[in-house]
Design an enzyme around this catalytic site. Sequence first.
Site, PDB file in Angstrom:
ATOM      1  N   ASP A  41      42.909  38.088  40.031  1.00  0.00           N
ATOM      2  CA  ASP A  41      44.199  37.543  40.429  1.00  0.00           C
ATOM      3  C   ASP A  41      44.276  36.096  39.948  1.00  0.00           C
ATOM      4  OD1 ASP A  41      46.635  37.971  42.310  1.00  0.00           O
ATOM      5  OD2 ASP A  41      45.828  36.035  42.940  1.00  0.00           O
ATOM      6  N   ILE A  42      45.416  35.711  39.380  1.00  0.00           N
ATOM      7  CA  ILE A  42      45.606  34.326  38.942  1.00  0.00           C
ATOM      8  C   ILE A  42      45.860  33.461  40.179  1.00  0.00           C
ATOM      9  CG2 ILE A  42      47.028  32.747  37.580  1.00  0.00           C
ATOM     10  CD1 ILE A  42      47.692  35.137  35.733  1.00  0.00           C
ATOM     11  N   GLU A  84      50.489  39.441  39.308  1.00  0.00           N
ATOM     12  CA  GLU A  84      49.498  38.708  38.532  1.00  0.00           C
ATOM     13  C   GLU A  84      48.087  39.217  38.820  1.00  0.00           C
ATOM     14  OE1 GLU A  84      50.171  36.310  42.300  1.00  0.00           O
ATOM     15  OE2 GLU A  84      51.474  37.348  40.905  1.00  0.00           O
TER      16      GLU A  84
END
Length: 184
Positions: A41-42, A84
């Site tokens: 995950d960003i 994301e």
Amino acid sequence: KRESCRLTSLHNYRYLTRKLEEAMLAFENKEIQSIAAIMIDIDHFKKVNDTYGHECGNHILIEFAKVLKTFQSEECILARYGGEEFTFVYFNREINEVEQIAEKIRRKVEQKPFKIIPALGEISEEISIHITISAGIAVLPYDAATIGDLLRNADRALYIEGKKAGRNRVGVYHEKSYNQCSCP
């Protein structure tokens, strides 16, 4: 029915779940010994969108997917899980191998400048920004009995060992740690 993400050109969630169902059959038939998932995950991605605009956020997702593709091989599945979040799935790999891969991805992303032209604010020329990621790892059969548990536990490791521990980290699922908390 589409099995790739139009934005990133990576496989999508539909493809991922279909391939994981096939892998589970192979596991049950003892054709493979383990299935490892890395959930990525960003970090603070909403802040990127809010600061620079969604167009820039989309550009970062496209460039981020290109970075992830450099770690793709024939022995793994890479898919956009949603938003994301992205997932790598490996077969017949030891946990330490998978953790090393996740750490290499984390370091490469941390070091890469992402070039954008902000859509919001006063700046209208190209700038470079840096992003970080958090990742979580779980391995079937050690951390899960089903594909649903595998993805859920990789996600738990991502949030508890990655994000809640300070972000820009790789977390590994440990059952004992999660039985005493009210995890999702």
